[in-house]
Write a protein that holds these residues in place. Structure first.
Motif, PDB file in Angstrom:
ATOM      1  N   ALA A 132       1.807  -4.281   0.364  1.00 24.08           N
ATOM      2  CA  ALA A 132       1.812  -3.319   1.459  1.00 24.08           C
ATOM      3  C   ALA A 132       1.141  -2.002   1.089  1.00 24.08           C
ATOM      4  CB  ALA A 132       3.248  -3.043   1.889  1.00 24.08           C
ATOM      5  N   ILE A 133       0.360  -1.495   2.039  1.00 22.03           N
ATOM      6  CA  ILE A 133      -0.163  -0.143   1.906  1.00 22.03           C
ATOM      7  C   ILE A 133       0.998   0.808   2.171  1.00 22.03           C
ATOM      8  CG2 ILE A 133      -1.773   1.528   2.910  1.00 22.03           C
ATOM      9  CD1 ILE A 133      -3.665  -0.766   3.446  1.00 22.03           C
ATOM     10  N   SER A 134       1.008   1.940   1.528  1.00 20.78           N
ATOM     11  CA  SER A 134       2.072   2.962   1.580  1.00 20.78           C
ATOM     12  C   SER A 134       3.302   2.563   0.784  1.00 20.78           C
ATOM     13  CB  SER A 134       2.469   3.304   3.022  1.00 20.78           C
ATOM     14  OG  SER A 134       1.367   3.869   3.690  1.00 20.78           O
ATOM     15  N   GLN A 135       3.243   1.456   0.064  1.00 18.90           N
ATOM     16  CA  GLN A 135       4.338   1.086  -0.842  1.00 18.90           C
ATOM     17  C   GLN A 135       4.425   2.156  -1.926  1.00 18.90           C
ATOM     18  OE1 GLN A 135       6.512  -1.769  -1.275  1.00 18.90           O
ATOM     19  NE2 GLN A 135       7.339  -0.558  -2.947  1.00 18.90           N
ATOM     20  N   GLU A 136       5.629   2.563  -2.261  1.00 13.29           N
ATOM     21  CA  GLU A 136       5.797   3.576  -3.299  1.00 13.29           C
ATOM     22  C   GLU A 136       5.721   2.902  -4.671  1.00 13.29           C
ATOM     23  OE1 GLU A 136       8.396   7.587  -4.132  1.00 13.29           O
ATOM     24  OE2 GLU A 136       9.277   6.018  -2.905  1.00 13.29           O
ATOM     25  N   VAL A 149       0.707   0.630 -12.846  1.00 16.62           N
ATOM     26  CA  VAL A 149       1.796   0.983 -11.950  1.00 16.62           C
ATOM     27  C   VAL A 149       2.700  -0.210 -11.703  1.00 16.62           C
ATOM     28  CG1 VAL A 149       0.456   2.774 -10.765  1.00 16.62           C
ATOM     29  CG2 VAL A 149       0.450   0.452  -9.865  1.00 16.62           C
ATOM     30  N   ARG A 150       3.905   0.105 -11.204  1.00 16.71           N
ATOM     31  CA  ARG A 150       4.796  -0.946 -10.698  1.00 16.71           C
ATOM     32  C   ARG A 150       5.433  -0.400  -9.435  1.00 16.71           C
ATOM     33  NH1 ARG A 150      10.091   0.338 -11.860  1.00 16.71           N
ATOM     34  NH2 ARG A 150      10.360   1.663 -13.672  1.00 16.71           N
ATOM     35  N   LYS A 151       5.783  -1.324  -8.555  1.00 16.14           N
ATOM     36  CA  LYS A 151       6.331  -0.881  -7.283  1.00 16.14           C
ATOM     37  C   LYS A 151       7.780  -0.452  -7.450  1.00 16.14           C
ATOM     38  CE  LYS A 151       7.504  -5.477  -5.608  1.00 16.14           C
ATOM     39  NZ  LYS A 151       7.266  -6.462  -4.567  1.00 16.14           N
ATOM     40  N   ILE A 152       8.176   0.459  -6.592  1.00 16.73           N
ATOM     41  CA  ILE A 152       9.550   0.928  -6.554  1.00 16.73           C
ATOM     42  C   ILE A 152      10.211   0.207  -5.389  1.00 16.73           C
ATOM     43  CG2 ILE A 152      11.060   2.909  -6.205  1.00 16.73           C
ATOM     44  CD1 ILE A 152       8.802   4.657  -7.340  1.00 16.73           C
ATOM     45  N   PRO A 153      11.288  -0.507  -5.665  1.00 17.50           N
ATOM     46  CA  PRO A 153      11.945  -1.246  -4.563  1.00 17.50           C
ATOM     47  C   PRO A 153      12.415  -0.286  -3.471  1.00 17.50           C
ATOM     48  CG  PRO A 153      12.868  -1.860  -6.697  1.00 17.50           C
ATOM     49  CD  PRO A 153      11.956  -0.704  -6.929  1.00 17.50           C
ATOM     50  N   THR A 154      12.200  -0.710  -2.216  1.00 17.80           N
ATOM     51  CA  THR A 154      12.624   0.122  -1.084  1.00 17.80           C
ATOM     52  C   THR A 154      13.962  -0.299  -0.554  1.00 17.80           C
ATOM     53  OG1 THR A 154      11.377  -1.286   0.408  1.00 17.80           O
ATOM     54  CG2 THR A 154      10.338   0.767  -0.326  1.00 17.80           C
TER      55      THR A 154
END
Length: 154
Positions: A132-136, A149-154
């Motif tokens: 996803a775009i805008s994923q933190e 980088v790694r994604k931060i769970p929402t």
């Protein structure tokens, strides 16, 4: 030559020790070791004591050696832990990005994409899918000009 130095010391002990301090300080500036600073300071202190108390050169030399050893040891023992950096090098702007959060700007394909971190657009890589775009995301490493980088769970 030695008679001239001895005569100068008898009249102006402070200036002789100040010259020694300046020589150590100049060598410290040239090398950047951080250890000769204490020797230079010791020479200055001995010069002040010599001027005030009019001691003999042998006593001054012994005092200089004792002060240089003691101040260097104390600096190594107590000052070094305070000065050692616990985090990334502040002079390396890329390393300062580790731990920063940002947002994905483009979908990651084959582990590569673009992120917006610290007010800039960066090339980034990840080992996990970030669809996803805008994923933190958070920066976990730096490889040249590419952020890991790694994604931060929402």
């Amino acid at each position: 030559m030695m008679d001239a130095i001895a005569g100068f010391h008898a009249l102006h002990p402070f200036w002789l020790w100040l010259a020694v301090a300046a020589a150590f300080l100049a060598f410290e500036v040239a090398t950047g070791t951080g250890w000769l600073l204490w020797t230079a300071a010791s020479a200055f202190v001995v010069g002040v004591i010599a001027q005030l108390l009019h001691t003999s050169f042998v006593i001054e030399l012994g005092l200089f050696a004792a002060l240089a050893i003691a101040s260097t040891y104390l600096a190594k023992r107590f000052l070094r832990p305070v000065l050692e950096a616990s985090g990334p090098d502040l002079n390396d702007p890329m390393q300062r990005l580790i731990g920063q959060r940002g947002q994905v700007l483009s979908t990651f394909e084959q582990g590569r994409g673009r992120v917006f971190i610290d007010g800039k657009d960066w090339a980034a890589e990840t080992d996990e899918p970030i669809p996803a775009i805008s994923q933190e995301v958070v920066v976990v490493g730096v490889d040249g000009a590419i952020l890991k980088v790694r994604k931060i769970p929402t």
